[in-house]
Enzyme design. Structure first.
Site, PDB file in Angstrom:
ATOM      1  N   LYS A   1       0.711  -0.816  -0.396  1.00  0.00           N
ATOM      2  CA  LYS A   1      -0.089   0.530   0.141  1.00  0.00           C
ATOM      3  C   LYS A   1       0.400   1.264  -0.278  1.00  0.00           C
ATOM      4  CE  LYS A   1      -4.526   0.788   0.673  1.00  0.00           C
ATOM      5  NZ  LYS A   1      -5.742  -0.543   0.150  1.00  0.00           N
TER       6      LYS A   1
HETATM    7  N1  GLU Z   1      -7.289  -0.201  -3.079  1.00  0.00           N
HETATM    8  C1  GLU Z   1      -7.805  -1.827  -3.372  1.00  0.00           C
HETATM    9  C2  GLU Z   1      -7.728  -2.072  -1.999  1.00  0.00           C
HETATM   10  O1  GLU Z   1      -7.612  -1.794  -0.302  1.00  0.00           O
HETATM   11  C3  GLU Z   1      -7.963  -1.950  -5.329  1.00  0.00           C
HETATM   12  C4  GLU Z   1      -5.818  -2.537  -4.866  1.00  0.00           C
HETATM   13  C5  GLU Z   1      -6.136  -2.696  -6.201  1.00  0.00           C
HETATM   14  O2  GLU Z   1      -6.126  -3.067  -7.006  1.00  0.00           O
HETATM   15  O3  GLU Z   1      -4.428  -2.663  -6.126  1.00  0.00           O
HETATM   16  O4  GLU Z   1      -8.153  -3.122  -1.866  1.00  0.00           O
END
Ligand code: GLU
Length: 410
Positions: free
Chosen positions: A102
């Site tokens: 993240k």
């Molecule tokens: N931000 C989204 C999540 O928390 C998508 C992450 C992604 O597609 O890599 O799952």
């Protein structure tokens, strides 16, 4: 306790059942690599502001790091760690070939102009680019970022490495995004809700649904739940919510929102605060906004039969324990909102193959992956007599541990 400690409580419960030793727990719990960067931005008034940015690569035992990029005032290092670790378990639960990561910048994007956000995103991408790669780490949008942000990230990365559409997912369709990616988190959440309702003996048709958050996840949950015949009785944005016990006309709410008025003031609805909305009498409560909105303070007053975690980490461990004691089922984030990263997986695959899928293909594949993940979790719920969250963590942690063993880490 910070959000990362909280997620690790859920992890530890699974690790206890799996009988993992301390060293293995450390290997699976700690982020493998963390980068903190300063992001200096020339503001429109000529001043310079320096924001804190992060990219936390939690685990890559099952594939390249994958996860969104959050622009939010609360996106500090521990929140980003928590979200990175959730990505590790999420990609494992749906069994797609990614690890978890993240990123984030601690800022309030609503106070920044478009040109400021553009400059900030580019500088952030430049500062973390050496960690990224189509086979290393692939960012995506998260709260406070969108397809435009991904277009800027792709462009800034491309300026260094050459044209690389697969470097981020959640891009605009015109420059390599996938059809259906925007609806995927909401669609996936409603699939899971439908499957679980069937197993719990509840009927989806006419079920009273409350959705907190009407952004990229919540608005799609509301739209798709409405299409499936649910009665969406309340939804909310940051500024507050609206309630109609007879059900809201969701397509009209979306139109009202697009006129730039927020959801509040929608004709034929009563205003309700975000706090009261969570405590409305309903069948399904869908927190689709921020973390920790259900906690020991309000969990005793939740009146839903099922809580569907479309947001990441919306229920604290204390809140979770209270809901469990009260017999309220909680369908966990690492299963429910995995549709987003599954949509990202399809986008990445299409970019690598330089090939386009149509909307039907995307929906069908999404359905297949989400149903199979749901069935895997449900099988553990029944076999081990545990909650949906415990089952999902057992599945995710077990798969990551197994991959780490196969690769010779432990
Ligand atoms: N931000 C989204 C999540 O928390 C998508 C992450 C992604 O597609 O890599 O799952």
């Amino acid at each position: 306790m910070n959000a990362f400690d909280e997620v690790n409580q859920f992890f530890d419960r699974a690790a206890d059942r799996l009988g993992l030793d301390d060293g293995t727990r450390d290997l699976l719990k700690k982020p493998w690599r963390e980068l903190t960067v300063s992001v200096p931005v020339r503001m429109d008034d000529g001043s310079i502001e320096v924001f804190n940015g992060y990219r936390i690569q939690h685990n890559a035992a099952r594939g390249p790091y994958k996860g969104g990029t959050r622009f939010h005032p609360a996106a500090d290092v521990n929140e980003v760690r928590a979200l990175a670790s959730l990505m590790t378990w999420k990609t494992a639960v749906v069994d797609i070939p990614f690890g978890g990561a993240k990123g984030g910048i601690q800022c309030d994007p609503r106070t920044l102009s478009e040109t400021e956000r553009n400059r900030m995103t580019r500088r952030y991408t430049t500062n973390i680019h050496h960690l990224l790669g189509v086979n290393r780490d692939i960012p995506a949008p998260d709260m406070g970022t969108d397809s435009q942000t991904m277009a800027w990230m792709m462009d800034a990365y491309g300026a260094i490495a050459g044209y690389t559409p697969g470097i981020v997912t959640g891009k605009p369709i015109e420059i390599g995004g996938s059809v259906g990616r925007d609806a995927a988190p909401g669609r996936g959440a409603v699939y899971v809700m439908g499957e679980a309702a069937r197993d719990m003996g509840l009927t989806v048709d006419g079920a009273r649904v409350v959705v907190q958050g009407f952004g990229q996840v919540g608005s799609w949950v509301a739209r798709i739940a409405h299409e499936m015949g649910c009665k969406v009785v309340a939804v909310s944005g940051i500024e507050g919510g609206i309630y109609n016990p007879n059900g809201l006309d969701i397509p009209k709410v979306v139109e009202h929102l697009q006129e730039g008025n927020g959801v509040v003031g929608f004709p034929g609805s009563d205003a309700v605060s975000n706090t009261d909305l969570l405590e409305l009498d309903c069948d399904v409560l869908v927190p689709a906004a921020i973390e920790s909105v259900i906690h020991q303070g309000n969990a005793p007053r939740i009146r839903a039969a099922v809580v569907v975690e479309a947001a990441n980490h919306p229920v604290t461990p204390e809140g979770d324990a209270i809901l469990n004691d009260r017999g309220i089922h909680v369908l966990p984030d690492i299963l429910v909102n995995a549709g987003g990263v599954v949509g990202s997986y399809f986008e990445w695959t299409q970019n690598l193959y330089q090939h386009k899928w149509d909307e039907d293909e995307v929906s069908e594949e999404l359905h297949k992956i989400m149903s199979s993940a749901y069935r895997d979790v449900w099988e553990i719920v029944q076999r081990e007599q545990v909650t949906f969250r415990e089952a999902a963590f057992l599945l995710g942690v077990g798969r990551v541990h197994h991959a780490a063993k196969l690769r010779g880490f432990v």
